[in-house]
Design a protein around this motif. Sequence first.
Motif, PDB file in Angstrom:
ATOM      1  N   HIS A 131       0.647  -1.112   0.143  1.00 31.66           N
ATOM      2  CA  HIS A 131       0.123   0.024  -0.131  1.00 31.66           C
ATOM      3  C   HIS A 131       0.812   1.192   0.066  1.00 31.66           C
ATOM      4  O   HIS A 131       1.448   1.485   0.883  1.00 31.66           O
ATOM      5  CB  HIS A 131      -0.858  -0.073   1.367  1.00 31.66           C
TER       6      HIS A 131
ATOM      7  N   ASN B 273       1.209   5.578  -0.189  1.00 30.59           N
ATOM      8  CA  ASN B 273       0.535   6.823   0.240  1.00 30.59           C
ATOM      9  C   ASN B 273       1.488   7.915   0.101  1.00 30.59           C
ATOM     10  O   ASN B 273       2.421   7.975   1.075  1.00 30.59           O
ATOM     11  CB  ASN B 273      -0.433   6.754   1.214  1.00 30.59           C
TER      12      ASN B 273
ATOM     13  N   HIS C 186       5.851  10.902  10.098  1.00 26.59           N
ATOM     14  CA  HIS C 186       5.459   9.548   9.347  1.00 26.59           C
ATOM     15  C   HIS C 186       6.076   8.268  10.046  1.00 26.59           C
ATOM     16  O   HIS C 186       5.668   7.205   9.731  1.00 26.59           O
ATOM     17  CB  HIS C 186       5.475   9.654   8.016  1.00 26.59           C
TER      18      HIS C 186
HETATM   19  C1  LIG Z   1      -2.565   9.436   3.098  1.00 28.17           C
HETATM   20  O1  LIG Z   1      -1.879   9.831   3.832  1.00 28.17           O
HETATM   21  C2  LIG Z   1      -2.564  11.030   4.490  1.00 28.17           C
HETATM   22  C3  LIG Z   1      -1.746  11.864   5.424  1.00 28.17           C
HETATM   23  O2  LIG Z   1      -0.362  12.036   5.281  1.00 28.17           O
HETATM   24  C4  LIG Z   1      -3.902  10.913   5.010  1.00 28.17           C
HETATM   25  O3  LIG Z   1      -4.708  11.867   5.498  1.00 28.17           O
HETATM   26  C5  LIG Z   1      -4.604   9.922   4.133  1.00 28.17           C
HETATM   27  O4  LIG Z   1      -5.888   9.527   4.607  1.00 28.17           O
HETATM   28  C6  LIG Z   1      -3.727   8.704   3.431  1.00 28.17           C
HETATM   29  N1  LIG Z   1      -4.693   8.096   2.220  1.00 28.17           N
HETATM   30  C7  LIG Z   1      -4.610   6.731   2.536  1.00 28.17           C
HETATM   31  C8  LIG Z   1      -5.484   6.159   1.061  1.00 28.17           C
HETATM   32  O5  LIG Z   1      -4.244   5.931   3.199  1.00 28.17           O
END
Ligand SMILES: *[C@@H]1O[C@H](CO)[C@@H](O)[C@H](O)[C@H]1NC(C)=O
Length: 421
Positions: free
Chosen positions: A167, A169, A221
């Motif tokens: 996954h 992000n 993070h």
């Molecule tokens: C990706 O990370 C951001 C924060 O950095 C968060 O707000 C968001 O929900 C995340 N998206 C997913 C799909 O996990």
Amino acid sequence: MAKKLQVVSSSWAIRCSFQTLIGLLVAILVIGAIYLTRESEQLLEEQVTNNQSKDGDESVGSSTSCDLFSGKWVFDNKSYPLYKEQDCTFMSDQLACEKFGRKDLSYQHWRWQPHHCDLPRFNATALLERLRNKRLVFVGDSLNRNQWVSMVCLVGTSIPPQLKSMHGNGSLVAFKAHEYNATIEYYWAPLLVESNSDDPVKHRLPDRIVRAQSIEKHALHWTDADILIFNSYLWWRRPKIKVLWGSFESPDGIYKDVQPLRSYEMALKTWSDWLEFHVNRNKTQLFFVSMSPIHEKANEWGKDAAQNCYNETEPIWKEGHRGSGSSPKMMKVVEGAIEGLKMRGLKVQFLNITQLTEYRKEGHPSIYRKQWEPLTEEQVANPESYADCIHWCLPGVPDVWNELLYASIFGHDKVKEEVEL
Ligand SMILES: *[C@@H]1O[C@H](CO)[C@@H](O)[C@H](O)[C@H]1NC(C)=O
Ligand SMILES: *[C@@H]1O[C@H](CO)[C@@H](O)[C@H](O)[C@H]1NC(C)=O
Ligand SMILES: *[C@@H]1O[C@H](CO)[C@@H](O)[C@H](O)[C@H]1NC(C)=O
Ligand SMILES: *[C@@H]1O[C@H](CO)[C@@H](O)[C@H](O)[C@H]1NC(C)=O
Ligand SMILES: *[C@@H]1O[C@H](CO)[C@@H](O)[C@H](O)[C@H]1NC(C)=O
Ligand SMILES: *[C@@H]1O[C@H](CO)[C@@H](O)[C@H](O)[C@H]1NC(C)=O
Ligand SMILES: *[C@@H]1O[C@H](CO)[C@@H](O)[C@H](O)[C@H]1NC(C)=O
Ligand SMILES: *[C@@H]1O[C@H](CO)[C@@H](O)[C@H](O)[C@H]1NC(C)=O
């Protein structure tokens, strides 16, 4: 050394004339200056050791220790590679050399043999059990990503498809082993601190600008991870680095050209200050991976200077070989930062992979990787011109880095003693 000389000088002073004494003092100053750096390091080391043995929380059984990083490469056609390239579900096309046409596969068969002991065999199940309900996060540049992919292959090949996933992000990518609720993640931060190269995809910019005092945007993070593995090296190898005081968005930021070594020092200071105040030292295990050398100048191993790692099929055999693709000065900066943290009660284990990696000029992808842009005729006629002599084919060298990491995660104290030498 300087201490000894001083003792000698005071006994001499009684017998010598004033002039001789001045001469002697000058000599002492010169010699003292040479040894100053080493001496102060040793002093720090002594203090730390003394304090630690007073606290009684360190076992100093040096007879049980073994330097895992000093050894030799042994061709081992039976046990290596530790996985097959095509079996690794999350392999990267940048690193899949066999898939991209490399015929000589000997680079997959080398085992690292420390001089005075054996590396424990990598056991994916044991590591997953150690990581149950935990996060292991690699933070750094593409070499650290290389090591992360290797780790995902090493662990992932023992997990059936329905029990694992990937996954992504933004700058964070996470491999998950569902049965264990364990993640093995990678966070893109090539300079550790904030920089204009932080975009995980579009980061090749002509000027390097860092906010050497700012790391929190990234650190949020990964601060709560259970095991953190850092690296940062290649992106600092520039003639000049611009350091920014202020934010990228603000119009009144102040930019200054700073020597790369100095800016590296500033960044690692920011990094260590962050760790000191934000990492839970009761739960988090910390590592820093030393520089991964590049092999772009074949004259360093006795060939034509116009050649590089392209078409190499054997490691370098000269013990202690050191090319120009790694910087001892930068290594010192990292060691200094780690020493500083140790004095503040935070242990960072140094994975000293530089020397063992120096030998492996044949382990790079060279031309056997996905090319993101079509090659020009000129390039095709000149394979050296586009060979990647920075990253590492998988299976290959980074698997060994992970075996060393594995050994350090489990044999905590044993390896730490080596680091403290
Ligand atoms: C990706 O990370 C951001 C924060 O950095 C968060 O707000 C968001 O929900 C995340 N998206 C997913 C799909 O996990
Ligand atoms: C060691 O302990 C002394 C006092 O006991 C202290 O002054 C010194 O700062 C300590 N050194 C380190 C490296 O922690
Ligand atoms: C790293 O390992 C090499 C090879 O064993 C050794 O020469 C060097 O001193 C080590 N460096 C550090 C900082 O431990
Ligand atoms: C591995 O060893 C076998 C014999 O033991 C040999 O036939 C084979 O060619 C070797 N493979 C490589 C890649 O060297
Ligand atoms: C790997 O580790 C697991 C869990 O600790 C253990 O049960 C297993 O026997 C180990 N496998 C090998 C080959 O050592
Ligand atoms: C799963 O792991 C995360 C850490 O990655 C932890 O916060 C969470 O509590 C774990 N879930 C369970 C059910 O233990
Ligand atoms: C760490 O452990 C010590 C002693 O076990 C405890 O006093 C301290 O509160 C712990 N710190 C954190 C942040 O959990
Ligand atoms: C590659 O190396 C071999 C010797 O190891 C040499 O015979 C061959 O010409 C080289 N190929 C190229 C394209 O440089």
